[in-house]
Design a protein around this motif. Sequence first.
Motif, PDB file in Angstrom:
ATOM      1  N   ILE A  89      88.893  10.763  12.688  1.00  0.00           N
ATOM      2  CA  ILE A  89      88.596  11.814  11.623  1.00  0.00           C
ATOM      3  C   ILE A  89      89.150  11.502  10.143  1.00  0.00           C
ATOM      4  O   ILE A  89      88.591  11.647   9.118  1.00  0.00           O
ATOM      5  N   ARG A  90      90.405  11.375  10.427  1.00  0.00           N
ATOM      6  CA  ARG A  90      91.310  11.153   9.105  1.00  0.00           C
ATOM      7  C   ARG A  90      90.697   9.916   8.206  1.00  0.00           C
ATOM      8  O   ARG A  90      90.951  10.057   7.239  1.00  0.00           O
ATOM      9  N   SER A  92      87.630   8.709   8.374  1.00  0.00           N
ATOM     10  CA  SER A  92      86.126   8.765   8.200  1.00  0.00           C
ATOM     11  C   SER A  92      85.919   8.921   6.929  1.00  0.00           C
ATOM     12  O   SER A  92      86.959   9.272   5.920  1.00  0.00           O
ATOM     13  N   THR A  96      87.242  16.292   2.806  1.00  0.00           N
ATOM     14  CA  THR A  96      88.420  17.128   3.518  1.00  0.00           C
ATOM     15  C   THR A  96      87.831  18.432   4.167  1.00  0.00           C
ATOM     16  O   THR A  96      88.711  18.691   5.454  1.00  0.00           O
ATOM     17  N   LYS A  99      86.490  17.306   7.483  1.00  0.00           N
ATOM     18  CA  LYS A  99      87.546  16.830   8.401  1.00  0.00           C
ATOM     19  C   LYS A  99      88.445  17.996   9.183  1.00  0.00           C
ATOM     20  O   LYS A  99      88.601  17.879  10.234  1.00  0.00           O
ATOM     21  N   THR A 102      86.069  19.579  11.484  1.00  0.00           N
ATOM     22  CA  THR A 102      85.770  18.958  12.730  1.00  0.00           C
ATOM     23  C   THR A 102      87.096  18.734  13.473  1.00  0.00           C
ATOM     24  O   THR A 102      87.084  18.892  14.912  1.00  0.00           O
ATOM     25  N   THR A 154      95.660  16.509   6.192  1.00  0.00           N
ATOM     26  CA  THR A 154      94.243  16.880   5.515  1.00  0.00           C
ATOM     27  C   THR A 154      94.250  18.438   4.803  1.00  0.00           C
ATOM     28  O   THR A 154      93.673  18.009   3.796  1.00  0.00           O
TER      29      THR A 154
END
Length: 216
Positions: A89-90, A92, A96, A99, A102, A154
């Motif tokens: 996820i980071r 991808s 933000t 992210k 998710t 994030t």
Amino acid sequence: MSSGIGRRRRAAQMGTSNVSYHERRQQIFEAAGHVFKKQGFRGTSLSDIADFMNTDRANLYYYVGSKVELLDGVVSDPVRANLERAREIRDSDLGTKEKLRTLMVELMESYERHYPFLYVYIQENLSQMQGRDATWARSMRDINREYERIVVQTVEDGMKEGVFRSNAPASVIAYGIFGLLAWTSRWFDPKNAPASAQAVGVAYADLVLDGLVVRN
């Protein structure tokens, strides 16, 4: 005698054709999860698990060598999988905001998928484990710290981009998110929860993001 049981246990675990052995071992893991959830990891003995299963402690030793082996067997793979997913996820192309959403939703879904084992895990103080158990605990703490860093980063990225408010340190926001999700261990049970894990994750993500996102 105990070393003999240990050798038999290791040999049985290495064998892939002994289906009944592995099925019984899985039953023990599931029983342990329920007893751990009720009594806590430190408050549970192998005798407690044996009593729950209407068997004796000596019988359990043929399948597992310790409480930590039980905890390791049910949480290590999910915890590592959660970290790997957080890395994905980071890295991808998601924004933000998405992210963070998710990460929250998928962590809640993982709690449901691996219920009650991950709840047992997050409620325990790994720093109190000693001896050989401490080695396992340290490896788990390292995974926890990396996962935490991903969430903190994030939030930090969102603040730098002007997407998230900067009225508190990113770590404060991140630990608040963890606390919000971890508190579900006090009431969430997939069998009778008022909502699915996905619905809970989405609701909490909306709640956090509603207060965090900068309004233009």
